[in-house]
Design a protein around this motif. Structure first.
Motif, mmCIF file in Angstrom:
data_model
loop_
_atom_site.group_PDB
_atom_site.id
_atom_site.type_symbol
_atom_site.label_atom_id
_atom_site.label_comp_id
_atom_site.label_asym_id
_atom_site.label_seq_id
_atom_site.Cartn_x
_atom_site.Cartn_y
_atom_site.Cartn_z
ATOM 1 N N ALA A 30 0.855 -1.282 -0.051
ATOM 2 C CA ALA A 30 -0.003 -0.091 -0.002
ATOM 3 C C ALA A 30 1.027 1.334 0.084
ATOM 4 O O ALA A 30 1.952 1.270 0.288
ATOM 5 N N CYS A 31 0.439 2.431 -0.735
ATOM 6 C CA CYS A 31 1.072 3.466 -0.711
ATOM 7 C C CYS A 31 0.452 4.685 -0.158
ATOM 8 O O CYS A 31 -0.611 4.854 -0.096
ATOM 9 N N VAL A 32 1.180 5.630 0.391
ATOM 10 C CA VAL A 32 0.678 6.888 1.017
ATOM 11 C C VAL A 32 1.505 7.988 0.252
ATOM 12 O O VAL A 32 2.863 7.871 0.238
ATOM 13 N N SER A 104 2.539 0.876 9.775
ATOM 14 C CA SER A 104 1.531 1.505 10.403
ATOM 15 C C SER A 104 1.383 0.951 11.654
ATOM 16 O O SER A 104 1.692 -0.126 12.088
ATOM 17 N N ILE A 110 4.044 0.263 4.635
ATOM 18 C CA ILE A 110 3.158 1.105 3.598
ATOM 19 C C ILE A 110 4.423 1.835 3.026
ATOM 20 O O ILE A 110 5.429 2.200 3.528
ATOM 21 N N SER A 139 -2.782 11.137 -1.417
ATOM 22 C CA SER A 139 -3.588 10.744 0.144
ATOM 23 C C SER A 139 -3.970 11.764 0.815
ATOM 24 O O SER A 139 -5.065 11.854 1.271
ATOM 25 N N PRO A 281 -3.438 5.006 3.741
ATOM 26 C CA PRO A 281 -3.206 4.820 2.121
ATOM 27 C C PRO A 281 -4.098 5.321 1.182
ATOM 28 O O PRO A 281 -5.129 5.450 1.448
ATOM 29 N N THR A 288 -7.778 0.054 -1.611
ATOM 30 C CA THR A 288 -6.482 0.841 -1.426
ATOM 31 C C THR A 288 -5.517 0.378 -2.585
ATOM 32 O O THR A 288 -5.644 -0.736 -3.023
#
Length: 484
Positions: A30-32, A104, A110, A139, A281, A288
């Motif tokens: 998952a990316c932020v 997280s 993440i 995000s 995310p 997501t």
């Protein structure tokens, strides 16, 4: 429009020991993405470097299990380039070239990234295109402003409000189209009325977004619908960073040169965005996004916004619709392949009849998965992607046929199994297989199938007659031979 990826990293760029190794194998994480947007020469690069300093220290703290310390007196900020003066230093969109892996609060890894969007001092259309693109892929969008929030700043958000209303109308079940919008008001001049930080920022933002009868209809509409488009809207009021930071040509990013009250507020705003407890995310329509999918989204958005014209809400919606269809088609193809893998996992050769039966079953399951994709945007998008999905499924069938032929064994038992199906029967089942999936696809295209509910009973009925014919054929032939 200029889109630039910042690849400056490593020991040559980060001189404080945070460089680390380039992260690999993060495609499915998952990316932020935290974005800072606003007018040029207003300190966006400087703010982004504060985020980088925090994130690298957080990564080090988690990996080495040591206490978290950052922005101390001996700290020197590195990362995105900045300089004093009136000329712009960066153009387009700059993204940090190294993902930062953060754990997280839930224990999930993440991939964090930061980017900056910059006014290139050319045209309003180009600025809005950059602003729109950064908001779509981030995000958290930080809107970097100076002194206060003016009416034209809110007017810039009208594009997202209109897109959000269109998206909510078509796919409202998936929640709001955007995640977090943060107003960062730099050099705020009225701390005696509104305190610095998030608490004072909330009170100030409430006063700015207040709806009054004397406001133009366009600004009233932005205020009324802004909360409908974003999950969270927050505001931070920041003091002046100090003359050593703002005016000295020799400033090199040393934290000790920052005004103490400014450094304290930075220590509050950055964790509010990046603390593991607060990490959110990137998600689109309730799903997501992974780093791999994020790249696909960026490419598609850039393709729709390429040019010097103002981005239209419908263009954004169509780009999102195409991406949703692509993702649904990908999931459908994966489901088909997994089903066929299970059906063909036996090391022995399958009869053509059984292979086509599996193709019908899993092909229809795949089409029904695709049919659950939200219906939004231009009407021609879904049929095009459905046609491509059918082609992919047919290509996969040919691959499974080749793999099945490779299992053929030159033995008596295998020969009897292979001869169990006559040429006429093979043609009949093959035609039924293609016809069944084609009819299901036609029903999807013409809107006769609702969420795949009708397609499966029709297909299973067809399969029932096929299988009835297959199993009764030998008995019928024996009765005919006895009568003769």
């Amino acid at each position: 429009m200029d889109v630039v990826v910042d690849h400056r990293q490593g020991d040559a760029h980060r001189q404080d020991g945070h460089s680390g190794e380039r992260n690999c194998g993060i495609a499915d994480e998952a990316c932020v993405i935290i974005s800072v947007a606003g007018a040029f020469r207003k300190g966006k690069s400087f703010l982004l470097n504060c985020f980088l300093e925090y994130l690298y220290n957080l990564q080090k703290s988690q990996q080495a299990d040591v206490p978290m310390e950052w922005l101390m007196d001996d700290c020197q900020l590195h990362g995105f380039h900045w300089r004093s003066g009136t000329k712009r230093d960066t153009i387009g969109i700059w993204m940090w070239g190294e993902p930062i892996m953060i754990e997280s609060a839930s224990g999930e890894n993440i991939a964090m990234d930061t980017q900056g969007t910059f006014d290139n001092n050319s045209t309003y259309q180009q600025c809005m295109t950059i602003f729109a693109l950064s908001t779509l892929i981030s995000s958290c969008q930080i809107y970097n402003l100076v002194d206060n929030i003016q009416e034209d700043n809110l007017q810039h958000l009208s594009l997202f409000v209109e897109y959000g209303r269109m998206a909510l109308r078509d796919v409202g079940d998936f929640g709001k189209p955007f995640q977090t919008l943060c107003f960062c008001v730099r050099d705020f001049k009225s701390p005696e009325e509104y305190d610095y930080g998030q608490f004072g920022g909330k009170r100030y933002l409430d006063s700015v977004l207040e709806i009054r009868d004397d406001q133009p209809e366009e600004l009233r509409s932005v205020r009324e619908h802004l909360m409908e488009c974003f999950n969270d809207i927050i505001c931070f009021l920041m003091p002046h960073p100090g003359h050593r930071v703002a005016e000295r040509q020799s400033f090199r990013g040393h934290a000790k040169d920052m005004r103490p009250v400014f450094r304290e507020e930075v220590r509050r705003i950055v964790p509010a965005m990046c603390d593991p407890e607060n990490l959110k995310p990137k998600s689109v329509n309730g799903k997501t996004l992974t780093c791999r999918k994020m790249i696909q989204y960026i490419k598609e958005y850039v393709a729709h916004f390429d040019g010097n014209t103002m981005p239209e809400p419908l263009n954004i919606l169509n780009a999102n619709a195409k991406l949703l269809c692509m993702e649904a088609a990908h999931d459908a193809k994966i489901a088909y392949c997994k089903g066929m893998d299970r059906s063909t996992q036996h090391p022995r050769h399958m009869s053509e009849k059984r292979l086509l039966e599996a193709h019908i079953k899993h092909g229809i399951i795949a089409l029904n998965i695709y049919d659950k994709c939200p219906k939004l945007g231009a009407t021609e998008i879904r049929p095009k992607m459905l046609e491509r999905l059918q082609e992919d499924i047919n290509a996969e069938l040919e691959r499974y046929k080749r793999l099945n032929e490779a299992k053929r064994v030159t033995g008596c038992a295998s020969a009897m199994t292979a001869c169990g199906d006559s040429v006429l029967l093979g043609i009949g089942i093959g035609g039924a297989a293609g016809g069944t999936i084609a009819v299901t696809a036609l029903a999807l295209q013409t809107g006769l199938v609702s969420a795949g509910i009708v397609a499966i009973p029709i297909s299973l009925t067809t399969l029932f007659f096929i299988w009835t014919y297959v199993w009764t054929k030998p008995h019928i032939e024996r009765l005919i031979s006895k009568n003769e």
